[in-house]
Design a protein around this motif. Structure first.
Motif, PDB file in Angstrom:
ATOM      1  N   LEU A   8       0.831  -1.195   0.000  1.00  0.00           N
ATOM      2  CA  LEU A   8       0.000   0.000   0.000  1.00  0.00           C
ATOM      3  C   LEU A   8       0.869   1.248   0.000  1.00  0.00           C
ATOM      4  N   SER A   9       0.453   2.256  -0.760  1.00  0.00           N
ATOM      5  CA  SER A   9       1.098   3.573  -0.686  1.00  0.00           C
ATOM      6  C   SER A   9       0.507   4.302   0.519  1.00  0.00           C
ATOM      7  N   VAL A  10       1.230   4.287   1.629  1.00  0.00           N
ATOM      8  CA  VAL A  10       0.728   4.844   2.886  1.00  0.00           C
ATOM      9  C   VAL A  10       0.981   6.345   2.905  1.00  0.00           C
ATOM     10  N   ARG A  11      -0.098   7.120   2.954  1.00  0.00           N
ATOM     11  CA  ARG A  11       0.001   8.576   2.981  1.00  0.00           C
ATOM     12  C   ARG A  11      -0.093   9.049   4.425  1.00  0.00           C
ATOM     13  N   GLU A  12       0.938   9.754   4.860  1.00  0.00           N
ATOM     14  CA  GLU A  12       1.012  10.162   6.258  1.00  0.00           C
ATOM     15  C   GLU A  12      -0.205  10.987   6.660  1.00  0.00           C
ATOM     16  N   CYS A  13      -0.853  10.573   7.735  1.00  0.00           N
ATOM     17  CA  CYS A  13      -1.997  11.248   8.363  1.00  0.00           C
ATOM     18  C   CYS A  13      -3.304  11.126   7.586  1.00  0.00           C
ATOM     19  N   ASP A  14      -3.304  10.487   6.434  1.00  0.00           N
ATOM     20  CA  ASP A  14      -4.508  10.390   5.603  1.00  0.00           C
ATOM     21  C   ASP A  14      -5.240   9.079   5.906  1.00  0.00           C
ATOM     22  N   VAL A  15      -5.826   9.000   7.093  1.00  0.00           N
ATOM     23  CA  VAL A  15      -6.423   7.753   7.552  1.00  0.00           C
ATOM     24  C   VAL A  15      -7.563   7.314   6.633  1.00  0.00           C
ATOM     25  N   PHE A  16      -8.397   8.252   6.200  1.00  0.00           N
ATOM     26  CA  PHE A  16      -9.562   7.902   5.387  1.00  0.00           C
ATOM     27  C   PHE A  16      -9.142   7.169   4.110  1.00  0.00           C
ATOM     28  N   ASN A  17      -8.221   7.765   3.355  1.00  0.00           N
ATOM     29  CA  ASN A  17      -7.827   7.154   2.087  1.00  0.00           C
ATOM     30  C   ASN A  17      -6.945   5.930   2.283  1.00  0.00           C
ATOM     31  N   ASN A  18      -6.111   5.938   3.307  1.00  0.00           N
ATOM     32  CA  ASN A  18      -5.317   4.737   3.591  1.00  0.00           C
ATOM     33  C   ASN A  18      -6.230   3.552   3.892  1.00  0.00           C
ATOM     34  N   LYS A  19      -7.250   3.788   4.718  1.00  0.00           N
ATOM     35  CA  LYS A  19      -8.175   2.706   5.067  1.00  0.00           C
ATOM     36  C   LYS A  19      -8.963   2.255   3.835  1.00  0.00           C
ATOM     37  N   ARG A  20      -9.420   3.208   3.044  1.00  0.00           N
ATOM     38  CA  ARG A  20     -10.198   2.870   1.853  1.00  0.00           C
ATOM     39  C   ARG A  20      -9.411   1.974   0.910  1.00  0.00           C
ATOM     40  N   ARG A  21      -8.164   2.346   0.633  1.00  0.00           N
ATOM     41  CA  ARG A  21      -7.347   1.560  -0.292  1.00  0.00           C
ATOM     42  C   ARG A  21      -6.964   0.211   0.327  1.00  0.00           C
ATOM     43  N   ALA A  22      -6.654   0.220   1.624  1.00  0.00           N
ATOM     44  CA  ALA A  22      -6.298  -1.035   2.292  1.00  0.00           C
ATOM     45  C   ALA A  22      -7.451  -2.021   2.238  1.00  0.00           C
ATOM     46  N   LEU A  23      -8.674  -1.535   2.435  1.00  0.00           N
ATOM     47  CA  LEU A  23      -9.840  -2.418   2.375  1.00  0.00           C
ATOM     48  C   LEU A  23     -10.093  -2.923   0.955  1.00  0.00           C
ATOM     49  N   GLN A  24      -9.927  -2.039  -0.037  1.00  0.00           N
ATOM     50  CA  GLN A  24     -10.123  -2.462  -1.427  1.00  0.00           C
ATOM     51  C   GLN A  24      -9.149  -3.576  -1.800  1.00  0.00           C
ATOM     52  N   LEU A  25      -7.873  -3.357  -1.506  1.00  0.00           N
ATOM     53  CA  LEU A  25      -6.854  -4.329  -1.880  1.00  0.00           C
ATOM     54  C   LEU A  25      -6.964  -5.598  -1.030  1.00  0.00           C
ATOM     55  N   SER A  26      -7.339  -5.437   0.243  1.00  0.00           N
ATOM     56  CA  SER A  26      -7.534  -6.606   1.104  1.00  0.00           C
ATOM     57  C   SER A  26      -8.703  -7.445   0.614  1.00  0.00           C
ATOM     58  N   SER A  27      -9.750  -6.794   0.137  1.00  0.00           N
ATOM     59  CA  SER A  27     -10.890  -7.522  -0.430  1.00  0.00           C
ATOM     60  C   SER A  27     -10.467  -8.310  -1.662  1.00  0.00           C
ATOM     61  N   ASP A  28      -9.613  -7.705  -2.479  1.00  0.00           N
ATOM     62  CA  ASP A  28      -9.081  -8.423  -3.644  1.00  0.00           C
ATOM     63  C   ASP A  28      -8.306  -9.665  -3.201  1.00  0.00           C
ATOM     64  N   ALA A  29      -7.489  -9.492  -2.157  1.00  0.00           N
ATOM     65  CA  ALA A  29      -6.713 -10.625  -1.646  1.00  0.00           C
ATOM     66  C   ALA A  29      -7.629 -11.713  -1.095  1.00  0.00           C
ATOM     67  N   GLU A 214       4.907  -0.151  -6.930  1.00  0.00           N
ATOM     68  CA  GLU A 214       3.558   0.385  -7.033  1.00  0.00           C
ATOM     69  C   GLU A 214       2.600  -0.366  -6.108  1.00  0.00           C
ATOM     70  N   GLU A 215       1.440   0.244  -5.839  1.00  0.00           N
ATOM     71  CA  GLU A 215       0.420  -0.458  -5.070  1.00  0.00           C
ATOM     72  C   GLU A 215       0.003  -1.741  -5.780  1.00  0.00           C
ATOM     73  N   CYS A 216      -0.111  -2.819  -5.013  1.00  0.00           N
ATOM     74  CA  CYS A 216      -0.490  -4.094  -5.606  1.00  0.00           C
ATOM     75  C   CYS A 216      -0.745  -5.104  -4.498  1.00  0.00           C
ATOM     76  N   VAL A 217      -1.223  -6.260  -4.903  1.00  0.00           N
ATOM     77  CA  VAL A 217      -1.314  -7.422  -4.024  1.00  0.00           C
ATOM     78  C   VAL A 217      -0.452  -8.519  -4.639  1.00  0.00           C
TER      79      VAL A 217
END
Length: 245
Positions: A8-29, A214-217
């Motif tokens: 994941l591309s972790v953006r400092e302090c951006d909890v909303f978007n970090n969580k959103r992308r983490a959930l999307q990619l985790s769902s793919d996994a 890059e972001e990936c699983v």
């Protein structure tokens, strides 16, 4: 067992978007049938010391707990955790309502000003699996992985925000920790502000899956029994002489 690393591309302090992308990619996994899904170090916040650290049971992990229940997968990552002693970089293993923890033993650089170092090195036992979890800078200390393996870890997991300028160190250390302990190693790094190159490595040092920057699983099927077969074939583990070192 199917292992997945969410780079994941972790953006400092951006909890909303970090969580959103983490959930999307985790769902793919999870959709790929992953039994264990590994996220980078501090994947929700980055090293954002302006954010109030959470206390157990960590409300921000509720959607990951729900995904774990739905998929049956174990989730691994770390979170900024508050205790009566101070703030920890707290590694977690999550399987539905079940959780186990490991506090980062070796804070790096300025992290020492913000995080209390952990005082226990032991595998996290969860959902029938013994996970040897270490966090980023811990990997530079081979004693951590060795103690986890001596304590019965079924596999090693390293979560990190390892910098791009030292990514050649990362690759060497990830493979070395697998070879010297004859164990599978899932090493999940952040990308963007970090160097990527997440890896899943077999107990003989073979790279089963590797990411770019890059972001990936990445996904690999691993057989935990391979650890014991290799240790019987190449008897480094049996031939150790810890009384001398």
């Amino acid at each position: 067992m199917r292992a997945a690393c969410v780079q994941l591309s972790v953006r400092e302090c951006d909890v909303f978007n970090n969580k959103r992308r983490a959930l999307q990619l985790s769902s793919d996994a999870a959709d790929s049938g992953a039994d264990i899904i590994v996220l980078p170090e501090l994947f929700l916040t980055g090293f954002c010391y302006d954010i109030e650290p959470e206390r157990y049971p960590y409300p921000s992990l509720i959607p990951f707990r729900a995904l774990s229940v739905d998929s049956g997968a174990i989730f691994v990552g770390s979170i900024m955790s508050s205790s009566d002693r101070g703030t920890h970089n707290m590694g977690f293993c999550l399987a539905g309502a079940e959780m186990g923890f490991y506090s980062k033993t070796h804070p790096f650089g300025d992290e020492k000003k913000h995080f209390i170092p952990g005082g226990i090195i032991a595998p996290v036992k969860i959902s029938g699996l013994s996970i040897g979890l270490e966090i980023c800078y811990d990997m530079r200390f081979p004693e951590v992985a060795r103690k986890l393996c001596e304590s019965g870890a079924d596999l090693l997991v390293t979560i990190a925000q390892f910098p791009a300028e030292r990514i050649h160190h990362w690759r060497s250390l990830v493979i070395a920790r697998a070879i010297e302990n004859q164990i599978h190693h899932i090493a999940c790094n952040a990308c963007g502000s970090a160097g990527g190159s997440s890896m899943i490595v077999g107990p003989g040092g073979e790279v089963l899956a590797e990411a770019d920057d890059e972001e990936c699983v990445i996904i690999a099927d691993i057989d935990p029994g391979e650890r014991d077969r290799l240790r019987r074939s190449i008897t480094c583990w049996e031939d150790r002489r810890p009384e001398l070192y």
